[in-house]
Each structure stands twice: as C-alpha cells, then as structure tokens.
Design a protein around this motif. Structure first.
Motif, mmCIF file in Angstrom:
data_model
loop_
_atom_site.group_PDB
_atom_site.id
_atom_site.type_symbol
_atom_site.label_atom_id
_atom_site.label_comp_id
_atom_site.label_asym_id
_atom_site.label_seq_id
_atom_site.Cartn_x
_atom_site.Cartn_y
_atom_site.Cartn_z
ATOM 1 N N UNK A 1 0.829 -1.195 0.000
ATOM 2 C CA UNK A 1 0.000 0.000 0.000
ATOM 3 C C UNK A 1 0.871 1.255 0.000
ATOM 4 N N UNK A 2 0.326 2.331 -0.567
ATOM 5 C CA UNK A 2 1.060 3.594 -0.560
ATOM 6 C C UNK A 2 1.166 4.158 0.846
ATOM 7 N N UNK A 3 0.114 4.006 1.649
ATOM 8 C CA UNK A 3 0.137 4.569 2.989
ATOM 9 C C UNK A 3 -1.108 4.214 3.774
ATOM 10 N N UNK A 4 -1.058 4.508 5.069
ATOM 11 C CA UNK A 4 -2.172 4.295 5.986
ATOM 12 C C UNK A 4 -2.297 5.524 6.871
ATOM 13 N N UNK A 5 -3.523 5.998 7.055
ATOM 14 C CA UNK A 5 -3.812 7.123 7.950
ATOM 15 C C UNK A 5 -4.807 6.649 8.993
ATOM 16 N N UNK A 6 -4.479 6.848 10.254
ATOM 17 C CA UNK A 6 -5.362 6.489 11.363
ATOM 18 C C UNK A 6 -5.720 7.750 12.144
ATOM 19 N N UNK A 7 -7.002 8.029 12.221
ATOM 20 C CA UNK A 7 -7.490 9.194 12.956
ATOM 21 C C UNK A 7 -8.197 8.732 14.227
ATOM 22 N N UNK A 8 -7.641 9.104 15.364
ATOM 23 C CA UNK A 8 -8.188 8.746 16.681
ATOM 24 C C UNK A 8 -8.353 7.242 16.857
ATOM 25 N N UNK A 9 -7.267 6.482 16.672
ATOM 26 C CA UNK A 9 -7.382 5.028 16.846
ATOM 27 C C UNK A 9 -7.432 4.640 18.326
ATOM 28 N N UNK A 10 -8.144 3.578 18.610
ATOM 29 C CA UNK A 10 -8.207 3.010 19.950
ATOM 30 C C UNK A 10 -7.361 1.747 19.973
ATOM 31 N N UNK A 11 -7.136 1.216 21.150
ATOM 32 C CA UNK A 11 -6.351 -0.008 21.269
ATOM 33 C C UNK A 11 -7.187 -1.229 20.910
ATOM 34 N N UNK A 12 -8.326 -1.375 21.559
ATOM 35 C CA UNK A 12 -9.232 -2.493 21.348
ATOM 36 C C UNK A 12 -10.590 -2.049 21.880
ATOM 37 N N UNK A 13 -11.653 -2.401 21.180
ATOM 38 C CA UNK A 13 -12.977 -1.902 21.555
ATOM 39 C C UNK A 13 -13.344 -2.185 23.021
ATOM 40 N N UNK A 14 -13.050 -3.372 23.569
ATOM 41 C CA UNK A 14 -13.382 -3.578 24.983
ATOM 42 C C UNK A 14 -12.706 -2.592 25.923
ATOM 43 N N UNK A 15 -11.580 -1.995 25.493
ATOM 44 C CA UNK A 15 -10.918 -0.996 26.326
ATOM 45 C C UNK A 15 -11.751 0.285 26.451
ATOM 46 N N UNK A 16 -12.744 0.449 25.568
ATOM 47 C CA UNK A 16 -13.628 1.620 25.604
ATOM 48 C C UNK A 16 -14.980 1.292 26.224
ATOM 49 N N UNK A 17 -15.103 0.125 26.820
ATOM 50 C CA UNK A 17 -16.371 -0.286 27.422
ATOM 51 C C UNK A 17 -16.732 0.633 28.578
ATOM 52 N N UNK A 18 -18.019 0.711 28.925
ATOM 53 C CA UNK A 18 -18.428 1.534 30.068
ATOM 54 C C UNK A 18 -17.621 1.202 31.311
ATOM 55 N N UNK A 19 -17.373 2.202 32.139
ATOM 56 C CA UNK A 19 -16.498 2.033 33.299
ATOM 57 C C UNK A 19 -17.026 1.035 34.319
ATOM 58 N N UNK A 20 -18.345 0.789 34.309
ATOM 59 C CA UNK A 20 -18.884 -0.163 35.276
ATOM 60 C C UNK A 20 -18.569 -1.612 34.916
ATOM 61 N N UNK A 21 -18.061 -1.838 33.700
ATOM 62 C CA UNK A 21 -17.634 -3.186 33.322
ATOM 63 C C UNK A 21 -16.149 -3.341 33.627
ATOM 64 N N UNK A 22 -15.819 -4.305 34.438
ATOM 65 C CA UNK A 22 -14.417 -4.576 34.697
ATOM 66 C C UNK A 22 -13.742 -4.997 33.400
#
Length: 271
Positions: A164-185
């Motif tokens: 590929x010529x290139x990749x652009x990532x805007x506001x990437x996260x690590x993994x979706x579960x890392x963004x889960x609501x805070x009440x979920x461990x």
C-alpha cells in the motif's frame, strides 16, 4: 438489612451487565439512515457504486478517480455514526488536490441493508477495496484512511496487503473492549463484547508508511491509546504521529489534521 441491600445491589449490577451484553451493538453503532446524492452535498464528481460483500450483502459507496496521474486514491472508512455523506468535508479537499477518493459504505448505514457487526464491516470494507483494485488502481497507489471505529477496519485490511502507498489512522483506539463503560471490569468487558476491532494486535502487521492523528483532549478515545498504537507500529516503513493540543475527538481535521494529511499525501506522491 445490610445483606438485603448487598443482594439488591448485586442483582441490579447483574441486570445492568446483562442489558449491556444484550444491547451492546446498539451502544456501539449509531448509523445514519439516509444518504443523499453526492452532488447534493458538494461532491458532484463522485458517483455511487454498489459492491457485494463475501456474505452476499450489497453496500453502496461513493467514488471519484484521481484527476492527476501522480495522485493516490484514498479509501476512507468512517467511524461508528452517521453515513458517508457526513464525510463530505474531508473528501472535498482531497478531490480538489487531484486525489481519487472512495468513501466506503457499511451494512446498516446510509440506507444499506443489514446490521452492523465487526465481521460484516470488515467484509464490506474488503469488498470495496477489492472493487477499487479491480478498476485498475494498483495497491501501491492506494492509501487506507480510518476514522475512529474505521481504524479497526483499516489495520485489519492494511495488514493483508504489503505494498500500500500509505495508511492514515485518525483517533485510533487499542481495542474496543478498552472503551467499554467504566462499570464493566476490563476482564468482563473482554469476555462479553462480541466485536473487538483489535488495533493493538493488528497494527503489528501494517507495513505501509503510517500517519496517526489524535487530539490531546479526546474524551471518547484517550490520546494514550493513539500513542500506544503508534509505538506498536513497528513494521511500518515509516511512521509519524501528530498529537494535537486543545483538540477532541471530532475536530482533528479542523485543528491541523487536514494539513497533516495533505502534507503526508504530497510526500507519498513524490516517492
């Protein structure tokens, strides 16, 4: 009395967790349902296209080829809300610079049939990319651009291609579960969430030159996640990160992101 209160609290928590597990995808995906014609929102050179994903769903995107021979084509994968039409402001300067643009539609978004899932969106994204390659655009002239949730699609697809010529990532996260609501461990979130979009794992296979953009004041995806992903992009031929002060999740393009993208693309055309 205390025991009864504790039982009630535990029961209430379990109900909350069960509801989160049951309705998790409605919490993740917020698709817009309408899709105007490109000309109606200032993109008259773009045309609608329809591609068939591997599981048979038909999804619609918008495409305009490059107007200058040395320009690349940007395949844009948007975030978890709205439609491709909401990304017109990002497509416009790219087209004005002579680049090709493919705005990728997803199932369940913008009038497309189906229901969004990680597997489904990845299939839709792959089908659109293969459609473009089938039109004669070589991989070496293609840049994959992922916005927020779309970064999880881009890292997956970019890892499947070596030139590929290139990749652009805007506001990437690590993994979706890392963004889960805070009440979920954390462990519970990883166990319950069906869709993961694991950039932390997938970024290691990305070999193309990488530009990563993130707002320092992002209250949806912490900037620490973007910095972690940049650090893990060890296979990229070249990588750079732009972490913008006084910038949140949705104003990256307006506060320096657009200039950084255009400069990155201009460099790619000179290589």
């Amino acid at each position: 009395m205390i025991a009864e209160i504790l039982v009630a609290l535990v029961a209430g928590y379990l109900v909350l967790v069960a509801a989160t597990a049951l309705f998790q995808r409605s919490m993740i995906y917020h698709p817009g349902r309408t899709r105007p014609e490109p000309a109606a929102i200032g993109l008259p050179e773009m045309v609608s296209l329809q591609v068939s994903s591997a599981d048979g769903w038909l999804v619609t995107g918008w495409y305009a080829p490059p107007t200058k021979p040395d320009r690349v084509t940007i395949v844009f994968y948007h975030g978890n809300s709205g439609t491709i039409a909401d990304r017109a402001a990002k497509a416009r300067p790219l087209l004005d610079a002579g680049h090709g643009v493919l705005l990728v539609g997803y199932r369940g978004f913008g009038g497309n049939p189906g229901t969004p899932t990680e597997a489904g969106l990845v299939m839709d994204g792959r089908a659109a990319l293969h459609w473009l390659i089938g039109k004669g655009i070589p991989q070496s002239r293609i840049v994959l651009y992922g916005e927020s949730l779309g970064t999880g699609i881009v890292t997956r697809l970019a890892g499947e291609l070596e030139d590929l010529a290139g990749v652009i990532l805007e506001a990437p996260f690590t993994c979706l579960p890392d963004l889960a609501p805070s009440y979920l461990l954390p462990g519970l979130a990883r166990l319950l969430m069906a869709d993961r979009f694991d950039n932390r794992v997938q970024i290691g296979a990305v070999t193309a030159p990488l530009l990563l953009l993130h707002g320092e004041e992002d209250d949806l995806v912490p900037v620490s996640m973007g910095k972690e992903i940049l650090g893990l992009a060890r296979s990229a031929r070249e990588k750079r990160g732009l972490f913008l002060p006084e910038t949140g999740h949705n104003d990256i393009w307006d506060k320096g992101g657009a200039d950084a993208v255009m400069d990155f693309l201009a460099e790619l055309t000179r290589w």
